[in-house]
Design a protein around this motif. Structure first.
Motif: not given
Length: 136
Positions: A114-133
């Motif tokens: 689950i990606v929360w809307e507020c998490e999309t504000r930090d692209r680097e952190q989101l990219t890393e979360k997606l990469r790990r998953f």
């Protein structure tokens, strides 16, 4: 605190709320695509009709709005203070439905993110979360 908009204006605003192809969802899709992954969208055969499905990897991603899905601890998930009976019932149903879909998907062998809307504000952190998953 009462609604600051007249009923007609509130109705117009609410009619523009999208269920699919939201800005946060498009951002997540773009990041995943740039990583080289290919996916399907809104697969109706799966519980909850996940936003992004990677069938070969048996992974699904939901991009949830903090308000509509009640992201715990998020300031964007504050419940309205007017018409509370309606909103509490609606938002509580959303939480229960999301939990049921998650359980059904996991039972069927899918890995869920689950990606929360507020998490999309930090692209680097989101990219890393997606990469790990996606690489696990």
């Amino acid at each position: 605190m009462p609604d600051v908009f007249q009923p007609e204006e509130r109705s117009r605003i609410m009619s523009r709320v999208r269920a699919e192809d939201t800005s946060p969802e498009k951002l997540v899709r773009s990041l995943i695509h740039r990583m080289g992954y290919r996916f399907r969208l809104h697969v109706k055969d799966l519980p909850g009709k996940p936003d992004i499905v990677l069938p070969r990897r048996k992974k699904v991603i939901f991009v949830h709005g903090c308000f509509w899905h009640q992201h715990e601890g998020c300031p964007h998930a504050a419940r309205p203070t007017s018409n509370t009976e309606y909103w509490n019932k609606k938002l509580d149903r959303n939480i229960i439905r999301d939990r049921e879909h998650l359980q059904k998907l996991e039972y069927l062998g899918w890995n869920v993110l689950i990606v929360w809307e507020c998490e999309t504000r930090d692209r680097e952190q989101l990219t890393e979360k997606l990469r790990r998953f996606l690489s696990s």
